[in-house]
Write an enzyme that holds these catalytic residues in place. Structure first.
Site, PDB file in Angstrom:
ATOM      1  N   HIS A 281       0.843  -1.212   0.000  1.00  0.00           N
ATOM      2  CA  HIS A 281       0.000   0.000   0.000  1.00  0.00           C
ATOM      3  C   HIS A 281       0.873   1.254   0.000  1.00  0.00           C
ATOM      4  O   HIS A 281       1.855   1.341   0.713  1.00  0.00           O
ATOM      5  CB  HIS A 281      -1.012   0.009   1.151  1.00  0.00           C
ATOM      6  CG  HIS A 281      -0.437   0.085   2.530  1.00  0.00           C
ATOM      7  ND1 HIS A 281      -0.110   1.286   3.130  1.00  0.00           N
ATOM      8  CD2 HIS A 281      -0.146  -0.870   3.437  1.00  0.00           C
ATOM      9  CE1 HIS A 281       0.351   1.045   4.354  1.00  0.00           C
ATOM     10  NE2 HIS A 281       0.356  -0.250   4.567  1.00  0.00           N
ATOM     11  N   ASP A 293       6.394   1.127   6.338  1.00  0.00           N
ATOM     12  CA  ASP A 293       4.956   0.876   6.234  1.00  0.00           C
ATOM     13  C   ASP A 293       4.320   1.914   5.324  1.00  0.00           C
ATOM     14  O   ASP A 293       3.908   2.958   5.784  1.00  0.00           O
ATOM     15  CB  ASP A 293       4.331   0.912   7.627  1.00  0.00           C
ATOM     16  CG  ASP A 293       2.892   0.474   7.642  1.00  0.00           C
ATOM     17  OD1 ASP A 293       2.429  -0.034   6.608  1.00  0.00           O
ATOM     18  OD2 ASP A 293       2.224   0.657   8.665  1.00  0.00           O
ATOM     19  N   GLU A 327      -4.836   2.139   2.703  1.00  0.00           N
ATOM     20  CA  GLU A 327      -4.903   0.988   3.599  1.00  0.00           C
ATOM     21  C   GLU A 327      -5.037   1.448   5.048  1.00  0.00           C
ATOM     22  O   GLU A 327      -5.772   0.875   5.827  1.00  0.00           O
ATOM     23  CB  GLU A 327      -3.642   0.117   3.453  1.00  0.00           C
ATOM     24  CG  GLU A 327      -3.716  -1.208   4.217  1.00  0.00           C
ATOM     25  CD  GLU A 327      -3.262  -1.125   5.664  1.00  0.00           C
ATOM     26  OE1 GLU A 327      -3.580  -2.045   6.436  1.00  0.00           O
ATOM     27  OE2 GLU A 327      -2.604  -0.147   6.054  1.00  0.00           O
ATOM     28  N   GLU A 328      -4.304   2.516   5.391  1.00  0.00           N
ATOM     29  CA  GLU A 328      -4.159   2.857   6.810  1.00  0.00           C
ATOM     30  C   GLU A 328      -5.451   3.314   7.480  1.00  0.00           C
ATOM     31  O   GLU A 328      -5.719   2.932   8.611  1.00  0.00           O
ATOM     32  CB  GLU A 328      -3.078   3.928   6.997  1.00  0.00           C
ATOM     33  CG  GLU A 328      -1.667   3.462   6.657  1.00  0.00           C
ATOM     34  CD  GLU A 328      -1.116   2.398   7.602  1.00  0.00           C
ATOM     35  OE1 GLU A 328      -1.856   1.953   8.493  1.00  0.00           O
ATOM     36  OE2 GLU A 328       0.054   2.025   7.435  1.00  0.00           O
ATOM     37  N   ASP A 355       3.533  -6.237   3.396  1.00  0.00           N
ATOM     38  CA  ASP A 355       3.194  -5.126   4.296  1.00  0.00           C
ATOM     39  C   ASP A 355       3.665  -5.418   5.713  1.00  0.00           C
ATOM     40  O   ASP A 355       3.063  -4.983   6.683  1.00  0.00           O
ATOM     41  CB  ASP A 355       1.679  -4.856   4.251  1.00  0.00           C
ATOM     42  CG  ASP A 355       1.296  -3.616   5.039  1.00  0.00           C
ATOM     43  OD1 ASP A 355       2.181  -2.776   5.307  1.00  0.00           O
ATOM     44  OD2 ASP A 355       0.110  -3.488   5.399  1.00  0.00           O
ATOM     45  N   HIS A 425       4.147   3.365  12.014  1.00  0.00           N
ATOM     46  CA  HIS A 425       3.228   4.426  12.458  1.00  0.00           C
ATOM     47  C   HIS A 425       3.916   5.477  13.331  1.00  0.00           C
ATOM     48  O   HIS A 425       3.255   6.147  14.122  1.00  0.00           O
ATOM     49  CB  HIS A 425       2.026   3.841  13.226  1.00  0.00           C
ATOM     50  CG  HIS A 425       1.198   2.880  12.434  1.00  0.00           C
ATOM     51  ND1 HIS A 425       0.051   2.299  12.948  1.00  0.00           N
ATOM     52  CD2 HIS A 425       1.319   2.394  11.185  1.00  0.00           C
ATOM     53  CE1 HIS A 425      -0.485   1.495  12.044  1.00  0.00           C
ATOM     54  NE2 HIS A 425       0.281   1.535  10.962  1.00  0.00           N
TER      55      HIS A 425
HETATM   56 ZN   LIG Z   1       0.990  -1.175   6.300  1.00  0.00          ZN
END
Ligand SMILES: [Zn+2]
Length: 461
Positions: A281, A293, A327-328, A355, A425
């Site tokens: 993603h 990520d 996606e997030e 991922d 994140h």
């Molecule tokens: Zn991810």
């Protein structure tokens, strides 16, 4: 919609909380049927390992466009760049497939201890949170360590800012406090929620991520604080010091925005309608540069096609790379892909999502029939040379999930050995955490696996 969203996030969490891959009998002898693919596999491995092209591309992506939250100009500019770069690589049918995405913005945010000795604390608002009034929310602190303690402490919680001070064990277990904590606390009259950041203790680095408001419950603002700040508040409360906090968050939703999944292909030479899909993603949280990520998953899968193209390897079936959007904080890219390609899904031979970071690859997770698993186990012996020949108990991903479930498609994910949850994140998700050799190994493993699945005479099933 909230139920769909909850399911999606459960899926997303499920996709990345696998225990370390259960590697079955590593370093098996290579079976005879693989002989025709040995030369191509060696060329893909050799070329991938001799180059830092993937790492340079990932570095450029992060350095140039920064983080890429849905709705941001950063993401859309990065999407336009990726389309042009894929064309430059010589990929075919390169296109951006439009997707409407939610547009959440963080705005300014702050948290402080108020009173005689005011002290600022570190925070990072949770994705999809509501904001506070412009003047902030000021309230006394109540600390709990579990949902059971929260329920038992309902008198102590009303009108307070509640902190879930729960040490990280594993993602699946601890992320519950981030996702459902706000509604659970809000239902008991809490005015805001803080969560000890969901990740191993780092260097005072908070982790964002989505929350999920339950239907019919008050929506209260919610933020993560690092382990160090949670421990400080805990010590003060344990000492009997009354703690009063002021939280200010400008977070809000804007109208849905235009975005897109980026798609590029190498058309199959004999069975072009049968498709092997790989990808990651392209959106990220709005901190760091989203290099782990999931910029890394995007670039590693994309690199697999670039290598095939460069080496003039055109497999029997079509290989397609997809960089999914959103996606997030919505999962709309994966849903849009399923809906747009619905008629074509029965011809999807396999889908692979990377991922979980592009650290040292150990192999692949796989979900599919026993016969298909046996094929994948055979095929993985081609990766023994880079020690990426494990086959894990299950494979999948949040973005391929809707399509995989719709059509029962064999699903894979890249398994790696790395400290993904320390970084993801956070503002520390930057390219310097990624070893160029590990990324090259990841690209190599994906390229070989994908090429042979697309090339072998019998369809994987
Ligand atoms: Zn991810």
């Amino acid at each position: 919609m909230p139920i769909v969203r909850t399911l999606l996030f459960a899926l997303a969490a499920a996709a990345i909380q696998f225990p370390p891959p259960a590697v079955d009998t590593p370093h098996r002898p290579a079976p005879e049927w693989l002989s025709p693919y040995r030369d191509a596999a060696a060329r893909l491995l050799g070329d991938a390992m001799a180059s830092d092209a993937a790492w340079q591309r990932l570095a450029y992506l992060g350095d140039t466009f920064g983080n890429r939250l849905s709705g941001s100009a950063n993401l859309e500019e990065a999407i336009r760049w990726a389309v042009e770069e894929m064309k430059r690589d010589g990929l075919e049918n390169v296109r951006a497939e439009p997707v409407k995405v939610p547009h959440w913005v963080r705005g300014r945010e702050s948290l402080e201890i108020v009173g005689a000795a005011p002290q600022p604390l570190v925070l990072l608002g949770l994705g999809n949170s509501v904001g506070t009034p412009a003047t902030g929310i000021e309230a006394d602190l109540a600390i709990v360590h579990s949902f059971e303690e929260l329920e038992a402490a309902r008198d102590r919680v009303k009108g307070r800012i509640v902190l879930f001070n729960v040490p990280f064990t594993n993602y699946g277990e601890t992320v519950r406090f981030r996702t459902s904590g706000p509604s659970r606390a809000g239902a008991l009259g809490a005015v805001a929620m803080l969560v000890r950041a969901v990740g191993p203790a780092g260097l005072r680095t908070p982790h964002t991520g989505t929350l999920t408001y339950a239907d019919g419950q008050p929506q209260i603002p919610a933020a993560a604080i690092p382990a160090e700040d949670a421990a400080r508040l805990q010590r003060m409360v344990d000492r009997g010091t009354p703690v009063r906090l002021k939280l200010m968050m400008e977070a809000k939703f804007l109208p849905d925005a235009d975005s897109a999944n980026v798609v590029g292909e190498i058309r199959g030479r004999e069975l072009p309608d049968e498709v092997v899909v790989i990808g990651g993603h392209f959106d990220s949280w709005d901190v760091g540069t989203g290099s782990t990520d999931d910029g890394g998953g995007c670039v590693a899968t994309w690199e697999a096609l670039r290598l095939m193209k460069k080496l003039n390897l055109r497999p029997r079936r079509t290989v397609r790379v997809v960089l999914w959007t959103n996606e997030e904080n919505g999962g709309r890219g994966g849903l849009a892909y399923r809906d747009r390609h619905l008629a074509e899904l029965p011809n999807h031979v396999m889908m692979l999502e990377s991922d979980g970071g592009v650290f040292r690859p150990t192999g692949f997770g796989f979900t599919g029939s026993d016969a298909a698993r046996a094929k994948i186990r055979d095929l993985s012996t081609l990766l023994a040379g880079i020690h990426a020949d494990g086959v894990g108990a299950s494979g999948g991903g949040a973005d391929i999930g809707p399509s995989v479930q719709q059509a029962g498609i064999p699903a894979m994910s890249l398994d790696v050995d790395g400290n993904y949850f320390l970084i993801h994140h956070t503002p520390a998700d930057t390219i310097d955490k990624i070893d160029p050799l590990d990324l090259a190994r990841s690209s190599a493993a994906i390229a070989v696996m994908t090429y042979v699945v697309a090339e072998m005479p019998q369809r994987l099933k």
